[in-house]
Scaffold this motif. Sequence first.
Motif, PDB file in Angstrom:
ATOM      1  N   ASN A 190      -3.775  -2.394   5.931  1.00 19.39           N
ATOM      2  CA  ASN A 190      -3.832  -3.376   4.857  1.00 19.39           C
ATOM      3  C   ASN A 190      -3.832  -2.636   3.522  1.00 19.39           C
ATOM      4  N   LYS A 191      -2.741  -2.744   2.773  1.00 20.26           N
ATOM      5  CA  LYS A 191      -2.605  -1.995   1.527  1.00 20.26           C
ATOM      6  C   LYS A 191      -3.629  -2.431   0.483  1.00 20.26           C
ATOM      7  N   ALA A 192      -3.899  -3.739   0.431  1.00 14.82           N
ATOM      8  CA  ALA A 192      -4.848  -4.240  -0.568  1.00 14.82           C
ATOM      9  C   ALA A 192      -6.239  -3.659  -0.343  1.00 14.82           C
ATOM     10  N   MET A 193      -6.640  -3.519   0.915  1.00 15.65           N
ATOM     11  CA  MET A 193      -7.950  -2.949   1.211  1.00 15.65           C
ATOM     12  C   MET A 193      -8.010  -1.476   0.837  1.00 15.65           C
ATOM     13  N   PHE A 194      -6.934  -0.738   1.084  1.00 10.63           N
ATOM     14  CA  PHE A 194      -6.878   0.666   0.673  1.00 10.63           C
ATOM     15  C   PHE A 194      -6.953   0.777  -0.840  1.00 10.63           C
ATOM     16  N   ASP A 195      -6.203  -0.087  -1.523  1.00 13.22           N
ATOM     17  CA  ASP A 195      -6.208  -0.062  -2.990  1.00 13.22           C
ATOM     18  C   ASP A 195      -7.615  -0.323  -3.533  1.00 13.22           C
ATOM     19  N   LYS A 196      -8.278  -1.331  -3.000  1.00 11.33           N
ATOM     20  CA  LYS A 196      -9.599  -1.698  -3.489  1.00 11.33           C
ATOM     21  C   LYS A 196     -10.605  -0.578  -3.247  1.00 11.33           C
ATOM     22  N   ALA A 197     -10.434   0.159  -2.124  1.00 14.42           N
ATOM     23  CA  ALA A 197     -11.343   1.262  -1.813  1.00 14.42           C
ATOM     24  C   ALA A 197     -10.976   2.545  -2.547  1.00 14.42           C
ATOM     25  N   GLY A 198      -9.838   2.539  -3.269  1.00  9.33           N
ATOM     26  CA  GLY A 198      -9.398   3.729  -3.991  1.00  9.33           C
ATOM     27  C   GLY A 198      -8.886   4.826  -3.082  1.00  9.33           C
ATOM     28  N   LEU A 199      -8.349   4.438  -1.928  1.00  5.96           N
ATOM     29  CA  LEU A 199      -7.847   5.409  -0.947  1.00  5.96           C
ATOM     30  C   LEU A 199      -6.330   5.479  -0.983  1.00  5.96           C
ATOM     31  N   SER A 200      -5.789   6.667  -0.778  1.00  6.68           N
ATOM     32  CA  SER A 200      -4.339   6.826  -0.640  1.00  6.68           C
ATOM     33  C   SER A 200      -3.916   6.286   0.707  1.00  6.68           C
ATOM     34  N   TYR A 201      -2.688   5.787   0.783  1.00  9.94           N
ATOM     35  CA  TYR A 201      -2.191   5.243   2.044  1.00  9.94           C
ATOM     36  C   TYR A 201      -1.955   6.356   3.066  1.00  9.94           C
ATOM     37  N   PRO A 202      -2.081   6.043   4.343  1.00  8.47           N
ATOM     38  CA  PRO A 202      -1.741   7.023   5.389  1.00  8.47           C
ATOM     39  C   PRO A 202      -0.284   7.458   5.266  1.00  8.47           C
ATOM     40  N   ALA A 203      -0.030   8.737   5.458  1.00  3.15           N
ATOM     41  CA  ALA A 203       1.343   9.256   5.377  1.00  3.15           C
ATOM     42  C   ALA A 203       2.192   8.649   6.482  1.00  3.15           C
ATOM     43  N   ALA A 204       3.352   8.125   6.122  1.00  2.26           N
ATOM     44  CA  ALA A 204       4.194   7.420   7.087  1.00  2.26           C
ATOM     45  C   ALA A 204       4.617   8.311   8.238  1.00  2.26           C
ATOM     46  N   ASP A 205       4.731   9.621   8.006  1.00  2.00           N
ATOM     47  CA  ASP A 205       5.211  10.532   9.052  1.00  2.00           C
ATOM     48  C   ASP A 205       4.096  11.031   9.966  1.00  2.00           C
ATOM     49  N   GLY A 206       2.864  10.552   9.764  1.00  2.00           N
ATOM     50  CA  GLY A 206       1.757  10.968  10.626  1.00  2.00           C
ATOM     51  C   GLY A 206       1.135  12.291  10.238  1.00  2.00           C
ATOM     52  N   VAL A 249      -9.738  -6.820   9.181  1.00  2.00           N
ATOM     53  CA  VAL A 249      -9.708  -5.432   9.633  1.00  2.00           C
ATOM     54  C   VAL A 249      -8.681  -4.668   8.794  1.00  2.00           C
ATOM     55  N   ALA A 250      -9.035  -3.460   8.368  1.00  2.00           N
ATOM     56  CA  ALA A 250      -8.165  -2.691   7.470  1.00  2.00           C
ATOM     57  C   ALA A 250      -7.026  -1.985   8.194  1.00  2.00           C
ATOM     58  N   MET A 251      -7.300  -1.444   9.385  1.00  2.00           N
ATOM     59  CA  MET A 251      -6.302  -0.673  10.120  1.00  2.00           C
ATOM     60  C   MET A 251      -6.328  -1.071  11.585  1.00  2.00           C
ATOM     61  N   GLN A 252      -5.182  -1.013  12.211  1.00  2.00           N
ATOM     62  CA  GLN A 252      -5.151  -1.196  13.658  1.00  2.00           C
ATOM     63  C   GLN A 252      -4.043  -0.332  14.249  1.00  2.00           C
ATOM     64  N   GLN A 253      -4.282   0.134  15.465  1.00  2.00           N
ATOM     65  CA  GLN A 253      -3.225   0.791  16.239  1.00  2.00           C
ATOM     66  C   GLN A 253      -2.512  -0.299  17.023  1.00  2.00           C
ATOM     67  N   GLY A 254      -1.193  -0.422  16.834  1.00  2.00           N
ATOM     68  CA  GLY A 254      -0.458  -1.480  17.515  1.00  2.00           C
ATOM     69  C   GLY A 254       1.025  -1.196  17.545  1.00  2.00           C
ATOM     70  N   SER A 255       1.783  -2.131  18.117  1.00  2.00           N
ATOM     71  CA  SER A 255       3.228  -1.973  18.280  1.00  2.00           C
ATOM     72  C   SER A 255       3.973  -2.921  17.343  1.00  2.00           C
TER      73      SER A 255
END
Length: 429
Positions: A137-153, A267-273
């Motif tokens: 969830n990008k909005a939750m990351f933004d509100k927490a002041g966190l950088s987004y997870p790197a797309a390449d892992g 929930v901010a993050m989930q592992q899914g398909s």
Amino acid sequence: PAPSVSGGPSPAQPATVRVMLWGNDADVTSIKDAAAGFTTAHPEITIEWETGDCGVDYAACKTLVAGGNLPDVFVMGSWNYFEAARDGVTADITDLLARSGTPTSDFTSTIIKGMTSADGKLYGLPMGYNIQSLFYNKAMFDKAGLSYPAADGSYTYDDLRQWSAKLTLDKAGRNATEPGFDAKSIKQYGYFNFAAGPIEPGYAPVLAAFGGGILGGEARNQCTADASGTIDGFQWLQDLMWKDHSAITPQLHQEEPGYARWVRGQVAMQQGSHEQVLNVQQQNPTLAYDMAALPKGPAGNATLAQIHIWAMAQKSEVKDAAWTFLHYMATDGAGKQMGLIPAYKDVASGPAFAQGKGEPAGLVEAQLRPATWPLTVTNLDPSVVWSAVSSQDGVLPAIEDIVMNRKTASEALSGICAQRIDPLLKSVK
């Protein structure tokens, strides 16, 4: 008319092909929509659609076989593909594929390699596959002041754990790292993993990244359930749920599925398909989210590929027509059938998937490239032992003890290979 290639009537001759599907209404509709082009190209072949559990539940296939009522074409899951081949239920299509002029290199190599038997045979073609990725969830990351997870892992499981704690908030707005955090009044969780199920797509990628897994070896019939990497991976999952209080627990997942909580914004993050993309489009289209490849563990980056497979009945009386349909659906007719990634590479890289409208920015790096990672595993079962190993007689009670926090991962798994799994492996040979 073209000569017959399989002993049945030529594809140019009128024929009716019974095709059995499973899944929800959207899954079935996606397949029928993809088949529209086939009907136009082959008016001489009538497709008779059926629905049933054969393929998703192999016991249902065996019931149809016993009654002499197995459809000509059906969709197998990677979890029962080799069992059906071993029992002679599905037809060997290796020579048919060679005669078609379609090389196996046209498909994602990891998928085709996993589907190929020890003696080089194929018993179907991939409809598509799921890859486990991280949705956030990008909005939750933004509100927490966190950088987004790197797309390449190119981030780690330590990073994910830290983010999860900072993205978990109690009703007073304190995150799980702050003094006074109330674990009994959480309004927003940092993470969800299907290990809370507990099911293999949830825990398998984590275990592989930590250097472990339930079964190892080329034939996936060697117990590694008590390896240090397996224990460490399960302990990481347990700690997020019960030590950090930042992940959805089995009880919470039972009350409302964790993935549904993610879609609605709890929930901010989930592992899914990739099916989560469709869930967002249908249930919360304004959700600001993206996806990234799964993180790096001590052993490297790893994920799980689950495959859906077009298979043909060995005893079909219309094999040429059935093969013509099967081949079309796996190649030119490939697309987002059942919300899957097309295994036919030309389609996967085109507008039907990678360039499709409404797809997250990180799609290619999170979904296509991880299929080529050396540590990526499939849930294919070449030795036909998984159902026994994963049962109550096997490793399941230990996994339940871990995710329910009744025992540490070491307490639950130490010695389990010699005590429970190895005897099971010997009994099913």
